[in-house]
Structure formats: structure tokens, C-alpha cells
Scaffold this active site. Structure first.
Site, PDB file in Angstrom:
ATOM      1  N   ASN A 148       5.852 -16.932 -28.761  1.00 59.31           N
ATOM      2  CA  ASN A 148       6.858 -17.919 -28.368  1.00 59.31           C
ATOM      3  C   ASN A 148       6.491 -19.332 -28.785  1.00 59.31           C
ATOM      4  O   ASN A 148       5.383 -19.776 -28.416  1.00 59.31           O
ATOM      5  CB  ASN A 148       7.048 -17.802 -26.913  1.00 59.31           C
ATOM      6  CG  ASN A 148       7.410 -16.418 -26.508  1.00 59.31           C
ATOM      7  OD1 ASN A 148       8.382 -15.869 -26.788  1.00 59.31           O
ATOM      8  ND2 ASN A 148       6.715 -15.818 -25.566  1.00 59.31           N
ATOM      9  N   CYS A 199      -7.061 -21.592 -26.529  1.00 59.17           N
ATOM     10  CA  CYS A 199      -6.404 -20.779 -27.731  1.00 59.17           C
ATOM     11  C   CYS A 199      -5.098 -21.499 -28.388  1.00 59.17           C
ATOM     12  O   CYS A 199      -4.461 -22.139 -27.706  1.00 59.17           O
ATOM     13  CB  CYS A 199      -5.961 -19.490 -26.873  1.00 59.17           C
ATOM     14  SG  CYS A 199      -7.213 -18.607 -25.809  1.00 59.17           S
ATOM     15  N   GLY A 205      -3.595 -20.559 -17.037  1.00 59.89           N
ATOM     16  CA  GLY A 205      -4.997 -20.501 -16.210  1.00 59.89           C
ATOM     17  C   GLY A 205      -5.764 -19.293 -17.000  1.00 59.89           C
ATOM     18  O   GLY A 205      -5.055 -18.429 -17.140  1.00 59.89           O
ATOM     19  N   CYS A 261       6.387 -16.025 -22.115  1.00 58.50           N
ATOM     20  CA  CYS A 261       4.650 -16.278 -22.321  1.00 58.50           C
ATOM     21  C   CYS A 261       4.144 -17.471 -23.210  1.00 58.50           C
ATOM     22  O   CYS A 261       4.499 -17.580 -24.403  1.00 58.50           O
ATOM     23  CB  CYS A 261       4.077 -15.015 -23.108  1.00 58.50           C
ATOM     24  SG  CYS A 261       4.083 -13.685 -22.256  1.00 58.50           S
ATOM     25  N   SER A 316      -4.811 -10.728 -16.483  1.00 58.05           N
ATOM     26  CA  SER A 316      -5.043 -11.011 -18.101  1.00 58.05           C
ATOM     27  C   SER A 316      -6.066 -11.909 -18.097  1.00 58.05           C
ATOM     28  O   SER A 316      -6.120 -12.877 -17.449  1.00 58.05           O
ATOM     29  CB  SER A 316      -3.680 -11.307 -18.681  1.00 58.05           C
ATOM     30  OG  SER A 316      -3.878 -11.584 -19.871  1.00 58.05           O
ATOM     31  N   CYS A 352      -1.542 -21.039 -27.574  1.00 56.33           N
ATOM     32  CA  CYS A 352      -0.834 -21.261 -26.325  1.00 56.33           C
ATOM     33  C   CYS A 352      -0.857 -22.736 -25.780  1.00 56.33           C
ATOM     34  O   CYS A 352      -1.265 -23.569 -25.836  1.00 56.33           O
ATOM     35  CB  CYS A 352      -2.020 -20.546 -25.235  1.00 56.33           C
ATOM     36  SG  CYS A 352      -1.583 -20.817 -23.689  1.00 56.33           S
ATOM     37  N   GLU A 405       3.705 -23.491 -12.754  1.00 51.72           N
ATOM     38  CA  GLU A 405       4.982 -22.706 -12.794  1.00 51.72           C
ATOM     39  C   GLU A 405       4.626 -21.300 -12.533  1.00 51.72           C
ATOM     40  O   GLU A 405       3.588 -20.668 -12.788  1.00 51.72           O
ATOM     41  CB  GLU A 405       5.283 -22.784 -14.313  1.00 51.72           C
ATOM     42  CG  GLU A 405       6.204 -24.276 -14.476  1.00 51.72           C
ATOM     43  CD  GLU A 405       6.013 -24.553 -16.091  1.00 51.72           C
ATOM     44  OE1 GLU A 405       7.014 -25.131 -16.017  1.00 51.72           O
ATOM     45  OE2 GLU A 405       5.379 -23.995 -16.767  1.00 51.72           O
ATOM     46  N   CYS A 461      -5.840 -25.120 -18.504  1.00 57.15           N
ATOM     47  CA  CYS A 461      -6.768 -24.164 -18.728  1.00 57.15           C
ATOM     48  C   CYS A 461      -7.756 -24.674 -19.673  1.00 57.15           C
ATOM     49  O   CYS A 461      -7.636 -25.656 -20.451  1.00 57.15           O
ATOM     50  CB  CYS A 461      -6.055 -22.834 -19.628  1.00 57.15           C
ATOM     51  SG  CYS A 461      -7.105 -21.440 -19.967  1.00 57.15           S
ATOM     52  N   PHE A 493      -6.182  -9.921 -26.826  1.00 56.51           N
ATOM     53  CA  PHE A 493      -6.733  -9.403 -27.977  1.00 56.51           C
ATOM     54  C   PHE A 493      -6.687 -10.069 -29.158  1.00 56.51           C
ATOM     55  O   PHE A 493      -7.368 -10.892 -29.783  1.00 56.51           O
ATOM     56  CB  PHE A 493      -6.675  -7.958 -28.128  1.00 56.51           C
ATOM     57  CG  PHE A 493      -7.895  -7.173 -28.741  1.00 56.51           C
ATOM     58  CD1 PHE A 493      -9.164  -7.311 -28.018  1.00 56.51           C
ATOM     59  CD2 PHE A 493      -7.883  -6.713 -29.989  1.00 56.51           C
ATOM     60  CE1 PHE A 493     -10.141  -6.484 -28.604  1.00 56.51           C
ATOM     61  CE2 PHE A 493      -8.930  -5.985 -30.605  1.00 56.51           C
ATOM     62  CZ  PHE A 493     -10.019  -5.940 -29.710  1.00 56.51           C
ATOM     63  N   HIS A 494      -5.427 -10.081 -29.446  1.00 58.03           N
ATOM     64  CA  HIS A 494      -4.768 -10.962 -30.573  1.00 58.03           C
ATOM     65  C   HIS A 494      -5.266 -10.918 -31.905  1.00 58.03           C
ATOM     66  O   HIS A 494      -4.781 -11.636 -32.934  1.00 58.03           O
ATOM     67  CB  HIS A 494      -4.635 -12.606 -30.023  1.00 58.03           C
ATOM     68  CG  HIS A 494      -4.060 -12.556 -28.804  1.00 58.03           C
ATOM     69  ND1 HIS A 494      -2.934 -11.956 -28.419  1.00 58.03           N
ATOM     70  CD2 HIS A 494      -4.314 -13.438 -27.713  1.00 58.03           C
ATOM     71  CE1 HIS A 494      -2.544 -12.171 -27.332  1.00 58.03           C
ATOM     72  NE2 HIS A 494      -3.355 -13.296 -26.814  1.00 58.03           N
ATOM     73  N   CYS A 541       4.997 -13.499 -12.275  1.00 57.23           N
ATOM     74  CA  CYS A 541       3.949 -14.020 -13.049  1.00 57.23           C
ATOM     75  C   CYS A 541       3.401 -15.186 -12.568  1.00 57.23           C
ATOM     76  O   CYS A 541       4.148 -16.250 -12.537  1.00 57.23           O
ATOM     77  CB  CYS A 541       4.478 -14.167 -14.592  1.00 57.23           C
ATOM     78  SG  CYS A 541       3.317 -14.971 -15.700  1.00 57.23           S
TER      79      CYS A 541
END
Ligand code: SAH
Ligand code: SF4
Length: 391
Positions: A325, A139, A194, A368, A226, A142, A115, A135, A249-250, A128
């Protein structure tokens, strides 16, 4: 369709079938293209000039058909057509959100789909793009990380995403037209599917093409990569690409970051921050963007905000707060607006810009972390997602 309907599903399918087997000129570096042209019979002395001409046709004018490359002799064009193709990924579907965000599903070799999201804003238009199918990292917040199937995209498939977006936006220059300074596609972010630093060479080659002054011509300041924190490749990114860096970072403790961004177990916060400290100088870029997803009750306290400010002390930085999200089966909730504002306030008072990212294209699952192609059905179970998240 009535005017209130927020989503328009367009059945635009641009046929871009390429003859099997012929090498694709799209995505080749200048050196590789030169060698390929020589191997196909171009005299060595002319090869550099031919690369320059073909390069301009492909990346400046957006031409895909050799017959249109009119400053090349007819015989030479025929030779090119026999030996090469100029091909970009096939656009399978295109959706437009109520807020103008466009999401393209593009098909690449092997039938995989990725996408690509175009986000128009008043002062810029950001594309984007994806660097992998799925990936390998997991995470826990995600959606892409739940997808099992993974392969690296080629440089051609990466730059091809930019080219299909320019096709759709109608943004290739027309010969003789006045120069358009206000580009619809003015920025690129490698924030789709990814981990770009696990596909370093292809990402680098594609971004070099995007920056090349004879083609798409985007400044390295308008490209942001990123990463979740692949430390050994961060210095290389500064040296070999020189684009802007964003870091997922998160979390402000290793304990929490281990759960959210498991690569932290390999390269923990202290090691990551060390690598980040040298980035701006080596890449001659201004600020690093710290991305911070706001997860209710997980990483969003005042104490987190204060720790965050302390950790990044001395690094030229901007902190991008991303309201989480949600996606089907996600093990987290978005922090409340009040909580996000309180968090932002602490950061702002410490002297950092702390924009709260407005989710864009949520109605078409383009925000995101929501990207995941519908065809990649194999995905982890809810239980597996929860287990990976250490819940
Ligand atoms: N793999 C790279 C780039 C792709 S992700 C990386 O991790 O940096 C782009 C950004 O979206 C990252 O900061 C990522 O952490 C964030 N993200 C992922 N899932 C999200 C979600 N569900 N809600 C909000 N942001 C998310
Ligand atoms: Fe991969 Fe980035 Fe998603 Fe983590 S946040 S799983 S690194 S795409």
C-alpha cells in the site's frame, strides 16, 4: 451528500472527558482491580465478588456510569464514583470507506492519537488495533515506521479501542434480548500502529480482558498478534497470551530482510524461524500466518517464492500476500497483479494457503501500513526514509 460519494466523514465526537487523576477501572487486571477496591474501602471478603460484578457491567454490558450498576448498593456506587472512572479513549473522527471499512481516530492521554480500523467481511468483522503511538522500529515500507513520536499504549487504551468500536457498532448486549451469535466484531488483529511485542505486558493484559469469559469473550483463536520478529517475546506470547501469531516476514534472505525489517539484523531469519517452530505447540494454535508484502523488484521473484516455501518447511503456516500500500514518499512500488499471482501460485502448489489480501479502506488511508495520525506531523524526510532503507 450524493450516494456515489465513497467517503463519509462523520463528525461524531463522543465526549468522554474524565475527571483528572482518578484511576480508570478499564484495563485493570482482576487482581489489580481487587487491590484497588480494597484500598478504596471495600471489605476484603467482598472484593472478589465486587470485581466480578463490576467486570460484567463494564465488559459484558458496556456500562460506563456507576449509577447504572444496579446490583450494587447505592452507597457503594457512590463510593466507586468518588474513587474511580470508567473511561475509554475519545473518538475524534470516524470515516467510512466505500467498502464499509471504518477508521476511527481516537485520542488518548497526552493528546496523542492512534488509528483503529474495522473491516467487515461476509463471515467475520475484524478490528485492527494499535499498540503504540508510532513505532520504534523503522521498516522501510511502513508509514508508521516513519513517525518519530512513540509511546506505549496502556492496557486501558488498548482494550478501550475494542470498546469504542463496540459502541459505534452498537454491539453491547441489551438486557433481555436474545443472544446474538453473529458478532459484528468477531476478531481482533494487533496489526495497527506499533510493535505489540515491545509493549508486551500491556498487550497481554488487554488481550486477557478481551478473552475473559465474563466480558467481551473473544476466543484466543480469534485474536491475532502480528510481530516484526521480536524473538525473545515470541515464546512468552505463546505461554502468556496463547493467541494466533502472524509474522511480518517479507523477505527470504537476510540481506533483503535487513533492509525491509531492520530488526532482522538483531534476530536474523534462522533465529526467527527457530522461535516460530515451537510456537504452535506451545500455544496450541493451528497455523502461523506469514505476512509478505509484495514490493516490485525487491522481494517478489519466483526464486523468492521457492526460497520462502523452503524456509518455512515443517511449520504449519498460511502465507498472506499483501500488495504494498503506497503512502506519500514511499520508496517502493506495488508488484504487478500478474507477479503477485505467479508468486502465489508457487506457494499454493507447494501446499500452502496463499490468500492475497485485498486492500481495504484505501480511500481513507486505512489499509495496512498506511496508518499514521495526522497530528503526529513530525516525520522523517524522504532522504532519511531512503537512507534507512539502504537505497
Ligand atoms: N508492528 C507489527 C504490526 C503492525 S504492521 C508488525 O510489523 O508485524 C501490520 C502488517 O502490515 C505487517 O505485516 C506490516 O509489515 C504490514 N505493512 C506495513 N506497511 C505496509 C504497507 N505499506 N503495505 C502493506 N503492508 C504493510
Ligand atoms: Fe513498526 Fe510493524 Fe511498521 Fe515495522 S511494520 S515499522 S514493526 S509497525
Amino acid at each position: 451528500m450524493d450516494a456515489q460519494t465513497p467517503i463519509t466523514q462523520d463528525l461524531l465526537t463522543i465526549p468522554r472527558k474524565m475527571p483528572e487523576g482518578l484511576p480508570n477501572l478499564v484495563g485493570m487486571t482482576r487482581d489489580v482491580m481487587r487491590d484497588a477496591l480494597i484500598a478504596a474501602g471495600t471489605p476484603e471478603k467482598q472484593a472478589k465478588m465486587r470485581v466480578g460484578q463490576i467486570w460484567q457491567w463494564i465488559y459484558h454490558w458496556g456500562v460506563r456510569d456507576f449509577a447504572t450498576m444496579t446490583n450494587l448498593a447505592k452507597d457503594y456506587r457512590a463510593m466507586l464514583a468518588e474513587n474511580f472512572v470508567v473511561a475509554v479513549p475519545e473518538v475524534v473522527t470516524r470515516q467510512v470507506s466505500g467498502d464499509g471499512t471504518r477508521k476511527y481516530l481516537v485520542r488518548i492521554a497526552g493528546g496523542h492519537e492512534v488509528e483503529v480500523v474495522y473491516i467487515p467481511e461476509t463471515d467475520r468483522g475484524t478490528l485492527c488495533i494499535s499498540s503504540q503511538v508510532g513505532c520504534t522500529l523503522t521498516c522501510s515500507f511502513c508509514h508508521t515506521g516513519t513517525q518519530k513520536l512513540v509511546r506505549n499504549l496502556t492496557a486501558s487504551e488498548i482494550i478501550g479501542q475494542v470498546m469504542v468500536a463496540r459502541d459505534d457498532l452498537g454491539e453491547w448486549p441489551v438486557p433481555g434480548a436474545p443472544k446474538d451469535e453473529t458478532r459484528l466484531l468477531s476478531n481482533i488483529v494487533l496489526m495497527g500502529m506499533g510493535e505489540p511485542l515491545y509493549n508486551f505486558e500491556n498487550v497481554r493484559d488487554a488481550m486477557k480482558i478481551a478473552m475473559d469469559p465474563d466480558g467481551i469473550q473473544l476466543s484466543r483463536r480469534r485474536i491475532t498478534l502480528s510481530t516484526s520478529g521480536v524473538v525473545p517475546e515470541i515464546a512468552r506470547t505463546a505461554q502468556e497470551i496463547g493467541c494466533q501469531l502472524a509474522i511480518s516476514f517479507h523477505a527470504t534472505t537476510d540481506e533483503v530482510r535487513d533492509k525491509l525489517v531492520p530488526i532482522n539484523k538483531r534476530w536474523p531469519l534462522a533465529v526467527l524461524l527457530d522461535a516460530l517452530r515451537s510456537y504452535p505447540k506451545v500455544s496450541n494454535s493451528e497455523r502461523i500466518t506469514f505476512e509478505y508484502v509484495m514490493l516490485d523488484g525487491v522481494n517478489d521473484t519466483d526464486a523468492d517464492a521457492r526460497r520462502l516455501v523452503k524456509l518455512i518447511d515443517g511449520i504449519p503456516a498460511k502465507i498472506n500476500l499483501i500488495p504494498f500500500n503506497e503512502w506519500p514518499g514511499a520508496p517502493y512500488k506495488r508488484s504487478s497483479n500478474n507477479r503477485i499471482r505467479a508468486f502465489a501460485d508457487i506457494i499454493y502448489k507447494a501446499g500452502y494457503a496463499s490468500p492475497i489480501r485485498t486492500p481495504r479502506g484505501e480511500d481513507i488511508m486505512a489499509a495496512c501500513g498506511q496508518l499514521k495520525s495526522a497530528t503526529e506531523r513530525a516525520r522523517k524526510s524522504k532522504a532519511q526514509i531512503a537512507q534507512d532503507a539502504g537505497l
